[in-house]
Scaffold this motif. Structure first.
Motif, mmCIF file in Angstrom:
data_model
loop_
_atom_site.group_PDB
_atom_site.id
_atom_site.type_symbol
_atom_site.label_atom_id
_atom_site.label_comp_id
_atom_site.label_asym_id
_atom_site.label_seq_id
_atom_site.Cartn_x
_atom_site.Cartn_y
_atom_site.Cartn_z
ATOM 1 N N VAL A 135 0.838 -1.203 0.000
ATOM 2 C CA VAL A 135 0.000 0.000 0.000
ATOM 3 C C VAL A 135 0.871 1.250 0.000
ATOM 4 C CG1 VAL A 135 -1.630 1.343 1.394
ATOM 5 C CG2 VAL A 135 -2.036 -1.093 0.991
ATOM 6 N N GLU A 136 1.935 1.254 0.771
ATOM 7 C CA GLU A 136 2.811 2.428 0.815
ATOM 8 C C GLU A 136 3.500 2.653 -0.527
ATOM 9 O OE1 GLU A 136 4.334 5.886 1.984
ATOM 10 O OE2 GLU A 136 2.931 4.716 3.181
ATOM 11 N N GLU A 137 3.901 1.586 -1.194
ATOM 12 C CA GLU A 137 4.513 1.727 -2.521
ATOM 13 C C GLU A 137 3.506 2.236 -3.534
ATOM 14 O OE1 GLU A 137 6.461 -1.870 -3.763
ATOM 15 O OE2 GLU A 137 7.707 -1.913 -1.949
ATOM 16 N N ALA A 138 2.277 1.775 -3.439
ATOM 17 C CA ALA A 138 1.248 2.184 -4.389
ATOM 18 C C ALA A 138 0.766 3.604 -4.142
ATOM 19 C CB ALA A 138 0.064 1.219 -4.320
ATOM 20 N N ILE A 139 0.772 4.023 -2.875
ATOM 21 C CA ILE A 139 0.253 5.344 -2.503
ATOM 22 C C ILE A 139 1.259 6.034 -1.586
ATOM 23 C CG2 ILE A 139 -1.722 6.603 -1.546
ATOM 24 C CD1 ILE A 139 -3.297 3.933 -1.841
ATOM 25 N N LEU A 150 1.847 8.919 -0.639
ATOM 26 C CA LEU A 150 1.444 10.281 -0.326
ATOM 27 C C LEU A 150 1.423 10.507 1.174
ATOM 28 C CD1 LEU A 150 -1.566 10.512 -2.777
ATOM 29 C CD2 LEU A 150 0.733 11.429 -3.122
ATOM 30 N N PRO A 151 2.050 11.593 1.641
ATOM 31 C CA PRO A 151 1.993 11.890 3.070
ATOM 32 C C PRO A 151 0.593 12.351 3.465
ATOM 33 C CG PRO A 151 3.130 13.645 1.884
ATOM 34 C CD PRO A 151 2.831 12.561 0.887
ATOM 35 N N GLY A 152 0.243 12.130 4.711
ATOM 36 C CA GLY A 152 -1.029 12.616 5.229
ATOM 37 C C GLY A 152 -2.229 11.753 4.862
ATOM 38 N N GLN A 153 -1.981 10.577 4.323
ATOM 39 C CA GLN A 153 -3.077 9.705 3.908
ATOM 40 C C GLN A 153 -3.114 8.417 4.731
ATOM 41 O OE1 GLN A 153 -5.378 10.779 1.714
ATOM 42 N NE2 GLN A 153 -4.193 12.660 1.770
ATOM 43 N N GLY A 154 -2.593 8.489 5.954
ATOM 44 C CA GLY A 154 -2.477 7.317 6.812
ATOM 45 C C GLY A 154 -3.790 6.593 7.043
ATOM 46 N N LYS A 155 -4.862 7.309 7.279
ATOM 47 C CA LYS A 155 -6.166 6.688 7.542
ATOM 48 C C LYS A 155 -6.648 5.916 6.320
ATOM 49 C CE LYS A 155 -10.258 6.038 9.512
ATOM 50 N NZ LYS A 155 -10.584 4.652 9.427
ATOM 51 N N LEU A 209 -7.246 0.689 3.557
ATOM 52 C CA LEU A 209 -6.955 -0.185 2.429
ATOM 53 C C LEU A 209 -6.277 -1.472 2.897
ATOM 54 C CD1 LEU A 209 -6.965 -0.805 -0.553
ATOM 55 C CD2 LEU A 209 -4.899 0.604 -0.794
ATOM 56 N N VAL A 210 -5.313 -1.360 3.805
ATOM 57 C CA VAL A 210 -4.654 -2.549 4.348
ATOM 58 C C VAL A 210 -5.682 -3.439 5.041
ATOM 59 C CG1 VAL A 210 -2.995 -3.405 6.058
ATOM 60 C CG2 VAL A 210 -2.359 -1.505 4.560
ATOM 61 N N LEU A 211 -6.550 -2.843 5.839
ATOM 62 C CA LEU A 211 -7.575 -3.630 6.528
ATOM 63 C C LEU A 211 -8.538 -4.281 5.535
ATOM 64 C CD1 LEU A 211 -8.331 -1.402 9.639
ATOM 65 C CD2 LEU A 211 -7.027 -3.547 9.551
ATOM 66 N N ASN A 212 -8.864 -3.591 4.453
ATOM 67 C CA ASN A 212 -9.728 -4.190 3.425
ATOM 68 C C ASN A 212 -9.039 -5.378 2.755
ATOM 69 O OD1 ASN A 212 -12.035 -2.611 3.689
ATOM 70 N ND2 ASN A 212 -11.215 -1.005 2.378
ATOM 71 N N ILE A 241 -5.725 -6.715 17.069
ATOM 72 C CA ILE A 241 -4.333 -7.155 17.103
ATOM 73 C C ILE A 241 -3.532 -6.515 15.974
ATOM 74 C CG2 ILE A 241 -2.829 -9.174 16.767
ATOM 75 C CD1 ILE A 241 -5.096 -10.815 18.141
ATOM 76 N N VAL A 242 -4.125 -6.451 14.796
ATOM 77 C CA VAL A 242 -3.402 -6.033 13.600
ATOM 78 C C VAL A 242 -3.173 -4.525 13.536
ATOM 79 C CG1 VAL A 242 -3.610 -5.914 11.082
ATOM 80 C CG2 VAL A 242 -4.048 -8.046 12.260
ATOM 81 N N VAL A 243 -4.119 -3.722 13.978
ATOM 82 C CA VAL A 243 -3.970 -2.265 13.874
ATOM 83 C C VAL A 243 -2.728 -1.762 14.641
ATOM 84 C CG1 VAL A 243 -5.021 -0.037 14.453
ATOM 85 C CG2 VAL A 243 -6.353 -1.773 13.247
ATOM 86 N N PRO A 244 -2.495 -2.202 15.881
ATOM 87 C CA PRO A 244 -1.252 -1.784 16.532
ATOM 88 C C PRO A 244 -0.002 -2.314 15.827
ATOM 89 C CG PRO A 244 -2.815 -2.571 18.170
ATOM 90 C CD PRO A 244 -3.379 -2.903 16.821
ATOM 91 N N MET A 245 -0.089 -3.517 15.245
ATOM 92 C CA MET A 245 1.040 -4.043 14.468
ATOM 93 C C MET A 245 1.343 -3.116 13.298
ATOM 94 S SD MET A 245 0.253 -8.158 14.203
ATOM 95 C CE MET A 245 1.469 -8.434 12.933
ATOM 96 N N ILE A 246 0.309 -2.712 12.595
ATOM 97 C CA ILE A 246 0.474 -1.829 11.446
ATOM 98 C C ILE A 246 1.104 -0.510 11.893
ATOM 99 C CG2 ILE A 246 -0.764 -0.469 9.702
ATOM 100 C CD1 ILE A 246 -2.789 -2.851 9.604
ATOM 101 N N ALA A 247 0.625 0.041 12.996
ATOM 102 C CA ALA A 247 1.168 1.307 13.501
ATOM 103 C C ALA A 247 2.657 1.174 13.806
ATOM 104 C CB ALA A 247 0.407 1.752 14.747
ATOM 105 N N ARG A 248 3.047 0.081 14.430
ATOM 106 C CA ARG A 248 4.459 -0.125 14.755
ATOM 107 C C ARG A 248 5.302 -0.317 13.500
ATOM 108 N NH1 ARG A 248 1.947 -3.307 18.958
ATOM 109 N NH2 ARG A 248 2.011 -2.111 20.882
ATOM 110 N N ILE A 249 4.763 -1.070 12.541
ATOM 111 C CA ILE A 249 5.482 -1.277 11.276
ATOM 112 C C ILE A 249 5.696 0.055 10.569
ATOM 113 C CG2 ILE A 249 5.241 -2.232 8.940
ATOM 114 C CD1 ILE A 249 3.795 -4.650 10.311
ATOM 115 N N VAL A 250 4.647 0.849 10.469
ATOM 116 C CA VAL A 250 4.745 2.151 9.798
ATOM 117 C C VAL A 250 5.706 3.066 10.543
ATOM 118 C CG1 VAL A 250 3.452 4.241 9.184
ATOM 119 C CG2 VAL A 250 2.492 1.978 8.691
#
Length: 91
Positions: free
Chosen positions: A21-25, A27-32, A37-40, A65-74
């Protein structure tokens, strides 16, 4: 212990989705929107049985479980400068 093993199995799936998702988009400021998209993507895998955790976790529990994982990864990718930031165009 079983929960920890399941979470560790999920890490490559989540990591791959976040990077894609980060490679495809880039753009800064589009975290939500990127998180949604990742959750979808994960929901599609969950519903389709691609990620074999449905018998162990409800979707809601998996999201918790996954949302905090995503936050840490990002956060880590941002700290290490691994995500390319798009440059605003100069008009």
């Amino acid at each position: 212990m079983n929960t920890v093993l399941i979470i560790l199995k999920m890490l490559p799936v989540v990591l791959t989705a976040v990077r894609a998702v980060e490679e495809a988009i880039p753009l800064p400021g589009q975290g939500k929107k990127k998180l949604d998209l990742v959750l979808n993507i994960l929901r599609t895998a969950y519903d389709g049985g691609i990620v074999d955790v449905a018998r162990d976790f409800t979707w809601e529990k998996l999201v918790n479980i996954v949302v905090p994982m995503i936050a840490r990864i990002v956060d880590l990718h941002n700290e290490l400068g691994l995500f390319q930031k798009s440059q605003p165009s100069k008009a």
